[in-house]
Design an enzyme around this catalytic site. Structure first.
Site, mmCIF file in Angstrom:
data_model
loop_
_atom_site.group_PDB
_atom_site.id
_atom_site.type_symbol
_atom_site.label_atom_id
_atom_site.label_comp_id
_atom_site.label_asym_id
_atom_site.label_seq_id
_atom_site.Cartn_x
_atom_site.Cartn_y
_atom_site.Cartn_z
ATOM 1 N N CYS A 267 0.670 -1.630 -0.057
ATOM 2 C CA CYS A 267 -0.101 -0.005 0.121
ATOM 3 C C CYS A 267 0.869 1.421 -0.054
ATOM 4 C CB CYS A 267 -0.934 -0.001 1.276
ATOM 5 S SG CYS A 267 -2.093 -1.276 1.050
ATOM 6 N N LYS A 330 6.773 -7.167 7.085
ATOM 7 C CA LYS A 330 6.496 -6.938 8.538
ATOM 8 C C LYS A 330 6.196 -8.371 8.966
ATOM 9 C CE LYS A 330 2.788 -5.063 9.980
ATOM 10 N NZ LYS A 330 1.355 -4.394 9.984
HETATM 11 N N1 LIG Z 1 -3.715 -5.245 1.841
HETATM 12 C C1 LIG Z 1 -3.767 -4.461 2.557
HETATM 13 O O1 LIG Z 1 -3.594 -4.700 3.662
HETATM 14 C C2 LIG Z 1 -4.943 -3.363 2.264
HETATM 15 C C3 LIG Z 1 -5.502 -2.384 3.241
HETATM 16 C C4 LIG Z 1 -6.293 -1.272 2.912
HETATM 17 C C5 LIG Z 1 -6.580 -1.296 1.785
HETATM 18 N N2 LIG Z 1 -6.126 -1.830 0.537
HETATM 19 C C6 LIG Z 1 -6.702 -1.858 -0.742
HETATM 20 O O2 LIG Z 1 -7.729 -2.781 -0.906
HETATM 21 C C7 LIG Z 1 -7.366 -3.181 -2.259
HETATM 22 C C8 LIG Z 1 -7.379 -4.846 -2.500
HETATM 23 O O3 LIG Z 1 -6.081 -4.911 -1.781
HETATM 24 P P1 LIG Z 1 -5.720 -6.629 -1.572
HETATM 25 O O4 LIG Z 1 -4.275 -6.579 -0.712
HETATM 26 O O5 LIG Z 1 -6.865 -7.185 -0.751
HETATM 27 O O6 LIG Z 1 -5.502 -7.003 -3.119
HETATM 28 P P2 LIG Z 1 -5.321 -8.788 -3.524
HETATM 29 O O7 LIG Z 1 -4.223 -8.580 -4.701
HETATM 30 O O8 LIG Z 1 -4.714 -9.263 -2.298
HETATM 31 O O9 LIG Z 1 -6.775 -8.983 -3.842
HETATM 32 C C9 LIG Z 1 -7.301 -8.721 -4.855
HETATM 33 C C10 LIG Z 1 -8.257 -9.829 -5.536
HETATM 34 O O10 LIG Z 1 -8.906 -9.381 -6.588
HETATM 35 C C11 LIG Z 1 -9.111 -10.307 -7.372
HETATM 36 N N3 LIG Z 1 -9.872 -9.821 -8.624
HETATM 37 C C12 LIG Z 1 -9.363 -8.638 -9.449
HETATM 38 N N4 LIG Z 1 -10.076 -8.407 -10.501
HETATM 39 C C13 LIG Z 1 -11.124 -9.061 -10.320
HETATM 40 C C14 LIG Z 1 -12.497 -9.095 -11.078
HETATM 41 N N5 LIG Z 1 -12.903 -8.493 -11.987
HETATM 42 N N6 LIG Z 1 -13.415 -10.039 -10.547
HETATM 43 C C15 LIG Z 1 -13.169 -10.988 -9.363
HETATM 44 N N7 LIG Z 1 -11.999 -10.839 -8.726
HETATM 45 C C16 LIG Z 1 -10.990 -10.050 -9.020
HETATM 46 C C17 LIG Z 1 -7.856 -10.694 -7.837
HETATM 47 O O11 LIG Z 1 -7.931 -12.165 -8.254
HETATM 48 C C18 LIG Z 1 -7.497 -11.054 -6.277
HETATM 49 O O12 LIG Z 1 -7.572 -12.117 -5.863
HETATM 50 C C19 LIG Z 1 -6.302 -2.500 -2.979
HETATM 51 O O13 LIG Z 1 -6.786 -1.375 -3.314
HETATM 52 C C20 LIG Z 1 -5.528 -2.033 -1.869
HETATM 53 O O14 LIG Z 1 -4.929 -1.006 -1.925
HETATM 54 C C21 LIG Z 1 -5.169 -3.180 0.984
HETATM 55 O O1 LIG Z 2 7.347 2.524 12.902
HETATM 56 C C1 LIG Z 2 7.182 1.837 11.805
HETATM 57 C C2 LIG Z 2 6.068 1.510 11.447
HETATM 58 C C3 LIG Z 2 5.835 0.513 10.319
HETATM 59 N N1 LIG Z 2 7.059 0.309 9.505
HETATM 60 C C4 LIG Z 2 7.079 -0.322 8.188
HETATM 61 O O2 LIG Z 2 6.185 0.238 7.384
HETATM 62 C C5 LIG Z 2 5.471 -0.762 6.491
HETATM 63 C C6 LIG Z 2 3.979 -0.841 6.642
HETATM 64 O O3 LIG Z 2 3.672 -1.332 8.070
HETATM 65 P P1 LIG Z 2 2.083 -1.189 8.478
HETATM 66 O O4 LIG Z 2 1.343 0.207 8.054
HETATM 67 O O5 LIG Z 2 1.918 -1.657 9.759
HETATM 68 O O6 LIG Z 2 1.469 -2.402 7.437
HETATM 69 P P2 LIG Z 2 0.259 -2.284 6.115
HETATM 70 O O7 LIG Z 2 -0.377 -3.657 6.300
HETATM 71 O O8 LIG Z 2 1.116 -1.666 5.173
HETATM 72 O O9 LIG Z 2 -0.807 -1.172 6.618
HETATM 73 C C7 LIG Z 2 -0.706 0.056 6.042
HETATM 74 O O10 LIG Z 2 -1.160 0.180 4.803
HETATM 75 C C8 LIG Z 2 -2.740 -0.464 4.881
HETATM 76 C C9 LIG Z 2 -3.053 -0.495 3.350
HETATM 77 O O11 LIG Z 2 -3.608 0.655 2.841
HETATM 78 C C10 LIG Z 2 -3.456 0.496 5.546
HETATM 79 O O12 LIG Z 2 -4.980 -0.055 5.513
HETATM 80 C C11 LIG Z 2 -3.063 0.403 6.921
HETATM 81 O O13 LIG Z 2 -4.037 1.507 7.578
HETATM 82 C C12 LIG Z 2 -1.536 1.076 6.790
HETATM 83 O O14 LIG Z 2 -1.050 0.672 8.331
HETATM 84 C C13 LIG Z 2 6.120 -2.159 7.004
HETATM 85 O O15 LIG Z 2 7.073 -2.573 6.337
HETATM 86 C C14 LIG Z 2 6.551 -1.957 8.455
HETATM 87 O O16 LIG Z 2 7.781 -2.651 8.708
HETATM 88 C C15 LIG Z 2 8.358 0.609 9.753
HETATM 89 O O17 LIG Z 2 9.495 0.620 9.406
HETATM 90 N N2 LIG Z 2 8.065 1.679 11.169
#
Ligand SMILES: NC(=O)c1ccc[n+]([C@@H]2O[C@H](COP(=O)([O-])OP(=O)(O)OC[C@H]3O[C@@H](n4cnc5c(N)ncnc54)[C@H](O)[C@@H]3O)[C@@H](O)[C@H]2O)c1
Ligand SMILES: O=c1ccn([C@@H]2O[C@H](COP(=O)(O)OP(=O)(O)O[C@H]3O[C@H](CO)[C@@H](O)[C@H](O)[C@H]3O)[C@@H](O)[C@H]2O)c(=O)[nH]1
EC number: 1.1.1.22
Length: 463
Positions: A267, A330
């Site tokens: 992200c 992480k």
């Molecule tokens: N990973 C996180 O921690 C996190 C946290 C907050 C927000 N987000 C956001 O959420 C979104 C999803 O992230 P993610 O990490 O879950 O992605 P991901 O790649 O793990 O999962 C996305 C899934 O969507 C599926 N997909 C794509 N197009 C499709 C379609 N047309 N029909 C059905 N399935 C389809 C893919 O096959 C995949 O399995 C992104 O925009 C990301 O920025 C991610």
């Molecule tokens: O003090 C810190 C905190 C984090 N990290 C690094 O920063 C990265 C991101 O960490 P973290 O934010 O905890 O994990 P994510 O799962 O990437 O979560 C972020 O990204 C997500 C996807 O958008 C959001 O939903 C969350 O709120 C946001 O924290 C990792 O590599 C951590 O090791 C550091 O190096 N130092």
């Protein structure tokens, strides 16, 4: 009520499992194009590792939580459709390397328009550039079967590794939308377990932009302390002491001030680059430059770490064995996307080091594929030389002790708890001397290691 979620990834899976757990009366259907992923969600080995997730899925699956590839059917039956598909950085055409690739979002909107009847609430769960809802609305309004839609923005703030706790007890739930009725309907779902005062509603655009802004601010804190870590190394200040000293100021606060080898994850970088692209699009050059610096600083931190390893090991790591502890971005996740470890390993491989890698949750195939793609050029082509580099110089093992045997150095790149309690006396005996440790997470006891005989280098510490 019926809910459908398109995208069974790190967000769609855990988020929907939590809704299903907390709202037994709502039928939640999670769909994905990827049959292997869906099969894994339906098995005992879930496709993602996340503490507490197994229990939540086990409680709801088969009761009111379903995983399938029947995208059309799930859309047709749902009252609320979440879009939680991936929005990666675009690697081609206009905006390559910065803009978000919205191809998957648009395909979802078109599919929803095609198969829907009656009225549906469409929820943007994916992280999107501000004003994406406008495009989604345009596409949905082209539906020619009389269906009507409300579009809401409901960004997800969970962090990997703590997703279940974050979903159970979120700092806030953000809902942006134009229709108070639709906002209310979605708010009722969350209100089953989230206190009302934590459910914020805003206009659509504020909600979309708040998600990018939250990630930009968080990443900026990490880059800020990492920038200071470089100065600490040059001046005998200690970055952990500086973090503590500034973090006790209630206006600054203690979180996200842990200096590291660099932030990773799917992200932060993607969302900041997306913000940079948006600012450029709106002619805001200075604003774009300001945020881009967060990513530039992060690249510098990763590069600096690998360079420090080479420099302190007598300016060469060629043919030296380096144990890599941790590959995930992480602890407590098997996710390696944009992990700092990828880039540190890539730079060490280019210096012809031999790497023996151990991560408690990351599979060998994932490590190899991440390294190959980091070594490939912009078009994704991997040269024979780079393929050979990975094949001959990368070994993946299943415990830290095996990784360390006969190694010249250990580079700790992910802060897994098990690395804190390793028997370093035993490790030291099996290593080449002088034995070096590079702690990219500042989790090891430097004094104790030095007593054993190690040469230890940590982030923001000048030794
Ligand atoms: N990973 C996180 O921690 C996190 C946290 C907050 C927000 N987000 C956001 O959420 C979104 C999803 O992230 P993610 O990490 O879950 O992605 P991901 O790649 O793990 O999962 C996305 C899934 O969507 C599926 N997909 C794509 N197009 C499709 C379609 N047309 N029909 C059905 N399935 C389809 C893919 O096959 C995949 O399995 C992104 O925009 C990301 O920025 C991610
Ligand atoms: O003090 C810190 C905190 C984090 N990290 C690094 O920063 C990265 C991101 O960490 P973290 O934010 O905890 O994990 P994510 O799962 O990437 O979560 C972020 O990204 C997500 C996807 O958008 C959001 O939903 C969350 O709120 C946001 O924290 C990792 O590599 C951590 O090791 C550091 O190096 N130092």
């Amino acid at each position: 009520m019926k809910i459908c979620c398109i995208g069974a990834g790190y967000v769609g899976g855990p988020t929907m499992a939590m809704i299903a757990k907390q709202c037994p009366e709502i039928a939640v259907h999670v769909v994905d194009l990827n049959p292997q992923r869906i099969a894994a969600w339906n098995s005992d080995t879930l496709p993602i590792y996340e503490p507490g997730l197994d229990e939540v899925v086990r409680e709801a699956r088969g009761r009111n939580l379903t995983f399938s590839t029947n995208v059309d059917e799930a859309i047709a039956e749902a009252d609320i459709i979440f879009i939680a598909v991936n929005t990666p950085t675009k690697h081609f055409g206009i905006g390559a390397g910065r803009a978000a690739n919205l191809e998957f979002i648009e395909k979802c909107a078109r599919q929803i328009a095609k198969v829907s009847e009656g009225h549906k609430i469409v929820v943007e769960k994916s992280t999107l550039p501000v004003r994406t809802a406008e495009a989604i609305k345009r596409i949905l309004s082209s539906a020619d079967n009389g269906a009507t839609f409300d579009v809401l923005s409901n960004p997800e703030f969970l962090a990997e590794g703590t997703a279940i706790d974050d979903l159970l007890d979120p700092d806030r739930v953000l809902i942006g939308g134009e229709s108070p009725k639709a906002v209310q309907t979605l708010a009722e779902v969350y209100a089953q377990w989230v206190p009302r005062e934590k459910i914020l509603s805003t206009n659509l655009w504020s909600s979309e932009l708040s998600k990018l802004t939250a990630n930009a601010f968080l990443a900026q804190r990490v880059s800020s302390i990492n920038a200071i870590s470089a100065l600490c190394e040059a001046t005998e200040a200690d970055v952990d002491e500086v973090s503590k000293a500034i973090g006790t100021d209630s206006r600054i606060g203690p979180k996200f001030l842990k200096a590291s080898v660099g932030f990773g994850g799917s992200c932060f970088q993607k969302d900041i680059l997306n913000l940079v692209y948006l600012c450029e699009h709106f002619g805001l050059r200075e604003v774009a430059d300001y945020w881009e610096q967060v990513v530039i600083m992060n690249d510098y931190q990763k590069r600096r770490f690998a360079e420090r390893i080479c420099r302190t090991m007598f300016n060469t790591v060629s043919d030296k064995k380096i144990a890599i502890l941790g590959f995930a971005f992480k602890k407590d996740t098997n996710d390696t996307r944009e992990s700092a470890a990828i880039y540190v390993c890539r730079d060490l491989l280019r210096e012809r080091a031999r790497l023996v890698i151990y991560d408690p949750k990351v599979e060998k195939e994932t490590i190899v594929s991440e390294l190959l793609s980091a070594l490939s050029d912009l078009s994704g082509t991997i040269s024979d030389l780079d393929r050979e580099l990975v094949e001959s110089n990368v070994t993946v093992v299943d415990n830290a002790y095996d990784a360390a045997i006969h190694s010249h150095a250990i580079a700790l790149l992910t802060e897994w708890d098990e690395f804190r309690t390793l028997d370093f006396e035993r490790i030291y005996q099996t290593m080449q001397k002088p034995a070096f440790i590079y702690d990219g997470r500042n989790i090891l006891d430097r004094q104790a290691l030095r007593k054993i005989g190690f040469e230890i280098f940590a982030i923001g510490k000048s030794n």
